[in-house]
Design an enzyme around this catalytic site. Structure first.
Site, PDB file in Angstrom:
ATOM      1  N   HIS A  72       0.843  -1.205   0.000  1.00  0.00           N
ATOM      2  CA  HIS A  72       0.000   0.000   0.000  1.00  0.00           C
ATOM      3  C   HIS A  72       0.873   1.247   0.000  1.00  0.00           C
ATOM      4  O   HIS A  72       1.729   1.408   0.861  1.00  0.00           O
ATOM      5  CB  HIS A  72      -0.914   0.013   1.229  1.00  0.00           C
ATOM      6  CG  HIS A  72      -2.083  -0.911   1.090  1.00  0.00           C
ATOM      7  ND1 HIS A  72      -3.207  -0.820   1.878  1.00  0.00           N
ATOM      8  CD2 HIS A  72      -2.310  -1.936   0.232  1.00  0.00           C
ATOM      9  CE1 HIS A  72      -4.072  -1.748   1.514  1.00  0.00           C
ATOM     10  NE2 HIS A  72      -3.538  -2.450   0.526  1.00  0.00           N
ATOM     11  N   TYR A 200      -9.542   5.145   7.392  1.00  0.00           N
ATOM     12  CA  TYR A 200      -9.748   5.486   8.807  1.00  0.00           C
ATOM     13  C   TYR A 200     -10.841   6.548   8.845  1.00  0.00           C
ATOM     14  O   TYR A 200     -10.694   7.605   8.236  1.00  0.00           O
ATOM     15  CB  TYR A 200      -8.462   6.051   9.424  1.00  0.00           C
ATOM     16  CG  TYR A 200      -7.361   5.024   9.595  1.00  0.00           C
ATOM     17  CD1 TYR A 200      -6.532   4.670   8.537  1.00  0.00           C
ATOM     18  CD2 TYR A 200      -7.156   4.401  10.829  1.00  0.00           C
ATOM     19  CE1 TYR A 200      -5.518   3.728   8.699  1.00  0.00           C
ATOM     20  CE2 TYR A 200      -6.147   3.465  11.002  1.00  0.00           C
ATOM     21  CZ  TYR A 200      -5.337   3.127   9.940  1.00  0.00           C
ATOM     22  OH  TYR A 200      -4.340   2.195  10.101  1.00  0.00           O
ATOM     23  N   PRO A 292      -4.558   0.113  18.621  1.00  0.00           N
ATOM     24  CA  PRO A 292      -4.242  -0.319  17.249  1.00  0.00           C
ATOM     25  C   PRO A 292      -4.366   0.771  16.177  1.00  0.00           C
ATOM     26  O   PRO A 292      -4.027   0.517  15.016  1.00  0.00           O
ATOM     27  CB  PRO A 292      -5.260  -1.441  16.986  1.00  0.00           C
ATOM     28  CG  PRO A 292      -6.354  -1.219  17.960  1.00  0.00           C
ATOM     29  CD  PRO A 292      -5.765  -0.547  19.147  1.00  0.00           C
ATOM     30  N   LYS A 296       0.735  -0.200  15.031  1.00  0.00           N
ATOM     31  CA  LYS A 296       2.130  -0.245  15.477  1.00  0.00           C
ATOM     32  C   LYS A 296       2.499  -1.454  16.349  1.00  0.00           C
ATOM     33  O   LYS A 296       3.686  -1.737  16.532  1.00  0.00           O
ATOM     34  CB  LYS A 296       2.459   1.028  16.279  1.00  0.00           C
ATOM     35  CG  LYS A 296       2.607   2.261  15.416  1.00  0.00           C
ATOM     36  CD  LYS A 296       3.926   2.256  14.664  1.00  0.00           C
ATOM     37  CE  LYS A 296       3.937   3.168  13.472  1.00  0.00           C
ATOM     38  NZ  LYS A 296       3.710   2.513  12.183  1.00  0.00           N
ATOM     39  N   TYR A 384       3.652   6.507  10.235  1.00  0.00           N
ATOM     40  CA  TYR A 384       2.861   5.330   9.849  1.00  0.00           C
ATOM     41  C   TYR A 384       3.732   4.295   9.132  1.00  0.00           C
ATOM     42  O   TYR A 384       3.628   3.091   9.402  1.00  0.00           O
ATOM     43  CB  TYR A 384       1.683   5.747   8.955  1.00  0.00           C
ATOM     44  CG  TYR A 384       0.620   4.682   8.828  1.00  0.00           C
ATOM     45  CD1 TYR A 384      -0.498   4.677   9.655  1.00  0.00           C
ATOM     46  CD2 TYR A 384       0.745   3.660   7.888  1.00  0.00           C
ATOM     47  CE1 TYR A 384      -1.463   3.695   9.556  1.00  0.00           C
ATOM     48  CE2 TYR A 384      -0.217   2.667   7.773  1.00  0.00           C
ATOM     49  CZ  TYR A 384      -1.320   2.693   8.612  1.00  0.00           C
ATOM     50  OH  TYR A 384      -2.274   1.699   8.510  1.00  0.00           O
TER      51      TYR A 384
HETATM   52  P1  FAD Z   1       2.012 -11.994  21.562  1.00  0.00           P
HETATM   53  O1  FAD Z   1       1.568 -12.041  20.152  1.00  0.00           O
HETATM   54  O2  FAD Z   1       1.004 -11.692  22.608  1.00  0.00           O
HETATM   55  O3  FAD Z   1       2.717 -13.372  21.877  1.00  0.00           O
HETATM   56  C1  FAD Z   1       3.064 -13.761  23.183  1.00  0.00           C
HETATM   57  C2  FAD Z   1       3.078 -15.264  23.265  1.00  0.00           C
HETATM   58  O4  FAD Z   1       3.505 -15.651  24.573  1.00  0.00           O
HETATM   59  C3  FAD Z   1       1.691 -15.873  23.071  1.00  0.00           C
HETATM   60  O5  FAD Z   1       1.765 -16.916  22.124  1.00  0.00           O
HETATM   61  C4  FAD Z   1       1.310 -16.365  24.453  1.00  0.00           C
HETATM   62  O6  FAD Z   1       0.460 -17.497  24.413  1.00  0.00           O
HETATM   63  C5  FAD Z   1       2.670 -16.688  25.059  1.00  0.00           C
HETATM   64  N1  FAD Z   1       2.677 -16.652  26.516  1.00  0.00           N
HETATM   65  C6  FAD Z   1       2.011 -15.809  27.348  1.00  0.00           C
HETATM   66  N2  FAD Z   1       2.281 -16.096  28.630  1.00  0.00           N
HETATM   67  C7  FAD Z   1       3.124 -17.151  28.625  1.00  0.00           C
HETATM   68  C8  FAD Z   1       3.743 -17.909  29.649  1.00  0.00           C
HETATM   69  N3  FAD Z   1       3.528 -17.615  30.940  1.00  0.00           N
HETATM   70  N4  FAD Z   1       4.552 -18.925  29.293  1.00  0.00           N
HETATM   71  C9  FAD Z   1       4.775 -19.218  27.983  1.00  0.00           C
HETATM   72  N5  FAD Z   1       4.200 -18.536  26.969  1.00  0.00           N
HETATM   73  C10 FAD Z   1       3.387 -17.509  27.287  1.00  0.00           C
HETATM   74  N6  FAD Z   1      -1.557  -4.755  16.524  1.00  0.00           N
HETATM   75  C11 FAD Z   1      -1.685  -4.053  15.412  1.00  0.00           C
HETATM   76  O7  FAD Z   1      -0.700  -3.468  14.949  1.00  0.00           O
HETATM   77  N7  FAD Z   1      -2.912  -4.021  14.768  1.00  0.00           N
HETATM   78  C12 FAD Z   1      -4.012  -4.697  15.245  1.00  0.00           C
HETATM   79  O8  FAD Z   1      -5.072  -4.666  14.657  1.00  0.00           O
HETATM   80  C13 FAD Z   1      -3.892  -5.417  16.422  1.00  0.00           C
HETATM   81  N8  FAD Z   1      -4.955  -6.091  16.956  1.00  0.00           N
HETATM   82  C14 FAD Z   1      -4.785  -6.767  18.140  1.00  0.00           C
HETATM   83  C15 FAD Z   1      -5.862  -7.440  18.717  1.00  0.00           C
HETATM   84  C16 FAD Z   1      -5.706  -8.115  19.940  1.00  0.00           C
HETATM   85  C17 FAD Z   1      -6.913  -8.834  20.557  1.00  0.00           C
HETATM   86  C18 FAD Z   1      -4.452  -8.115  20.592  1.00  0.00           C
HETATM   87  C19 FAD Z   1      -4.279  -8.832  21.926  1.00  0.00           C
HETATM   88  C20 FAD Z   1      -3.389  -7.458  20.001  1.00  0.00           C
HETATM   89  C21 FAD Z   1      -3.535  -6.778  18.788  1.00  0.00           C
HETATM   90  N9  FAD Z   1      -2.479  -6.104  18.174  1.00  0.00           N
HETATM   91  C22 FAD Z   1      -2.627  -5.410  17.041  1.00  0.00           C
HETATM   92  C23 FAD Z   1      -1.181  -6.103  18.738  1.00  0.00           C
HETATM   93  C24 FAD Z   1      -0.275  -7.145  18.092  1.00  0.00           C
HETATM   94  O9  FAD Z   1      -1.007  -8.292  17.785  1.00  0.00           O
HETATM   95  C25 FAD Z   1       0.815  -7.416  19.107  1.00  0.00           C
HETATM   96  O10 FAD Z   1       1.540  -6.218  19.288  1.00  0.00           O
HETATM   97  C26 FAD Z   1       1.747  -8.566  18.728  1.00  0.00           C
HETATM   98  O11 FAD Z   1       1.048  -9.762  18.765  1.00  0.00           O
HETATM   99  C27 FAD Z   1       2.909  -8.598  19.704  1.00  0.00           C
HETATM  100  O12 FAD Z   1       3.633  -9.775  19.528  1.00  0.00           O
HETATM  101  P2  FAD Z   1       4.332 -10.496  20.747  1.00  0.00           P
HETATM  102  O13 FAD Z   1       4.985 -11.676  20.153  1.00  0.00           O
HETATM  103  O14 FAD Z   1       5.165  -9.512  21.485  1.00  0.00           O
HETATM  104  O15 FAD Z   1       3.176 -10.903  21.748  1.00  0.00           O
HETATM  105  C1  PHB Z   2      -6.186  -4.563  10.737  1.00  0.00           C
HETATM  106  O1  PHB Z   2      -6.296  -4.803   9.511  1.00  0.00           O
HETATM  107  O2  PHB Z   2      -6.478  -5.398  11.584  1.00  0.00           O
HETATM  108  C2  PHB Z   2      -5.718  -3.224  11.142  1.00  0.00           C
HETATM  109  C3  PHB Z   2      -5.182  -2.365  10.213  1.00  0.00           C
HETATM  110  C4  PHB Z   2      -4.759  -1.092  10.611  1.00  0.00           C
HETATM  111  C5  PHB Z   2      -4.879  -0.716  11.931  1.00  0.00           C
HETATM  112  C6  PHB Z   2      -5.394  -1.593  12.863  1.00  0.00           C
HETATM  113  C7  PHB Z   2      -5.826  -2.851  12.473  1.00  0.00           C
HETATM  114  O3  PHB Z   2      -4.495   0.529  12.295  1.00  0.00           O
END
Ligand code: FAD
Ligand code: PHB
Length: 389
Positions: A72, A200, A292, A296, A384
């Site tokens: 994009h 948005y 979100p 980021k 962004y």
């Molecule tokens: P996570 O993806 O949370 O991974 C952590 C892992 O550690 C998980 O698999 C978990 O099961 C594991 N874990 C937890 N506790 C333990 C333990 N005690 N022992 C062993 N393993 C453990 N970001 C965006 O940019 N856009 C979005 O639209 C967006 N939507 C989101 C929606 C939701 C519901 C959530 C929760 C987050 C969203 N995010 C979004 C944020 C983005 O998904 C996260 O920033 C990203 O997943 C971070 O990655 P991570 O690996 O640090 O953490």
């Molecule tokens: C998504 O596609 O899930 C999405 C995209 C942009 C955002 C947040 C979520 O800022």
């Protein structure tokens, strides 16, 4: 067991770190509390910065991303019944890639399986020991037994609810937090996106976002109250409300359908400092959460891992701990800029229940300024597409 680095969590940050270290010949074990299928089933983020794509390339996990990801060159902001385009490519020379987090996770898992690196899924009661001493160890339960791994360092990649951050003594950690008085109701549907780019939407009834997963799958969000439940939102009601928040011309292109996933996510800004305690390094959501609106969360997880992997490689290949010493400050400097940007996008685009008439007028003026000023649009665009590492 013994390894160089124990990685707690197999989300994108843990898996990416594991791959970057494996490429440099550094040994890791990943401990994940959930099953592989559960991790792959989580529906989350979708927009990747160029820096994130570059790290996935370095990790050898970007082949499908380049084949299937959608590049994009801009995004749209809808306000006062009009759509306005922000041209990232023209303003910054950079683009973003729409490629869903679930697929990033799958590609990284497959790359890890291909090199035969060790991952324990369904690892129970993970606990960290002697993290600031000489013999860091991680204990966990699996197959009815307790296991212990000795290591040099521990990477806490276990998300917001993980165990790593909670291992730090309370008096050694500062937490900064803002809870927003609303959430996002998200719907996934097997219908083509409403437009070629994300939209948005700022509307007096509340924020909306039109996003996508592919050319045939769309993702939509509506700002909702924090106390609402998905049962309050049957599909018809969702499409009706989304239609009301879109301008008539855009609404005409909307292709509603049966939702294949529906969820409500609370909006929160959170940062824990420091991101290092002894031999424990936090990365990704375990140290910080952003709303979100700026897309980021996943990208910050990737930039943390970029800094941490480089520091660990320096430590093992050149014997220098300078990168590890600098890790927390370098990562936090970038994190806070993304926290600011995500907060700014959120406050500009959402309806706040407690806002006064004055607040609403200032917010409208801010949007009008943004949409009429190349300088303001450049600022949005450079944040962004991702600030440099
Ligand atoms: P996570 O993806 O949370 O991974 C952590 C892992 O550690 C998980 O698999 C978990 O099961 C594991 N874990 C937890 N506790 C333990 C333990 N005690 N022992 C062993 N393993 C453990 N970001 C965006 O940019 N856009 C979005 O639209 C967006 N939507 C989101 C929606 C939701 C519901 C959530 C929760 C987050 C969203 N995010 C979004 C944020 C983005 O998904 C996260 O920033 C990203 O997943 C971070 O990655 P991570 O690996 O640090 O953490
Ligand atoms: C998504 O596609 O899930 C999405 C995209 C942009 C955002 C947040 C979520 O800022």
């Amino acid at each position: 067991m013994r390894t160089q680095i124990v990685i707690v969590g197999s989300g994108p940050s843990g898996l990416l770190l594991g791959q970057l270290l494996a490429k440099a010949g550094i040994d890791t074990i990943i401990l994940e509390q959930k099953s592989k299928d559960y991790v792959l089933g989580r529906i989350r983020a979708g927009v990747l910065e160029q820096g994130t794509v570059a790290l996935l390339e370095e990790a050898g996990a970007a082949e499908r991303l380049h084949r299937e990801g959608l590049v994009h060159e801009g995004t749209e902001i809808a306000f006062d019944g009009m759509r306005h385009r922000i041209d990232f490519k023209a303003l910054t020379g950079k683009t973003v890639t729409v490629y869903v987090q679930t697929e990033v996770t799958r590609d990284l898992m497959e790359a890890r399986a291909a090199i035969g690196a060790s991952t324990w899924y369904e690892a129970l009661s993970v606990s960290l020991h002697d993290v600031d001493g000489r013999r860091p160890r991680v204990r966990f339960g699996a197959n009815g037994e307790t296991h212990e791994i000795e290591c040099d360092y521990i990477a806490g990649c276990d998300g917001f609810h993980g165990v790593s951050r909670r291992t730090l003594p309370e008096d050694r950690i500062s937490a900064y937090e803002r809870v927003y008085p609303f959430g996002w109701l998200g719907v996934l549907v097997d219908k083509p996106p409403i437009s070629d780019e994300l939209i948005y939407v700022n509307h007096e009834r509340g924020f909306a976002l039109c996003s996508m997963r592919s050319k045939s799958r769309s993702r939509y969000y509506l700002q909702c109250r924090s106390d609402e439940h998905i049962e309050d939102w049957p599909d018809d009601k969702f499409w009706e409300e989304l239609t009301r928040r879109l301008d008539p011309e855009t609404a005409r292109n909307l292709q509603p359908g049966a939702s294949i996933e529906k969820s409500i996510a609370p909006l929160l800004s959170f940062v824990a400092e420091p991101m290092r305690f002894g031999n424990l390094f936090l990365a990704g959501d375990s140290a910080h959460i952003v709303p979100p609106t700026g897309a980021k969360g996943l990208n910050l997880a990737a930039s943390d891992v970029g800094y941490l992997s480089a520091a660990l490689i320096d430590r093992y290949k050149r014997g220098s701990t300078a990168g590890l010493e600098a890790y927390a400050d370098r990562a936090l400097a970038r994190v806070w800029k993304a926290v600011r940007f995500s907060w700014w996008m959120t406050q500009m685009l959402h309806r706040f229940p407690e806002a006064s008439g004055f607040d609403r007028k200032v917010r409208a003026a801010e949007l009008k300024y943004l949409l009429g000023s190349k300088a303001a649009q450049t600022s949005l665009a450079e944040n962004y597409v991702g600030l440099p590492y």
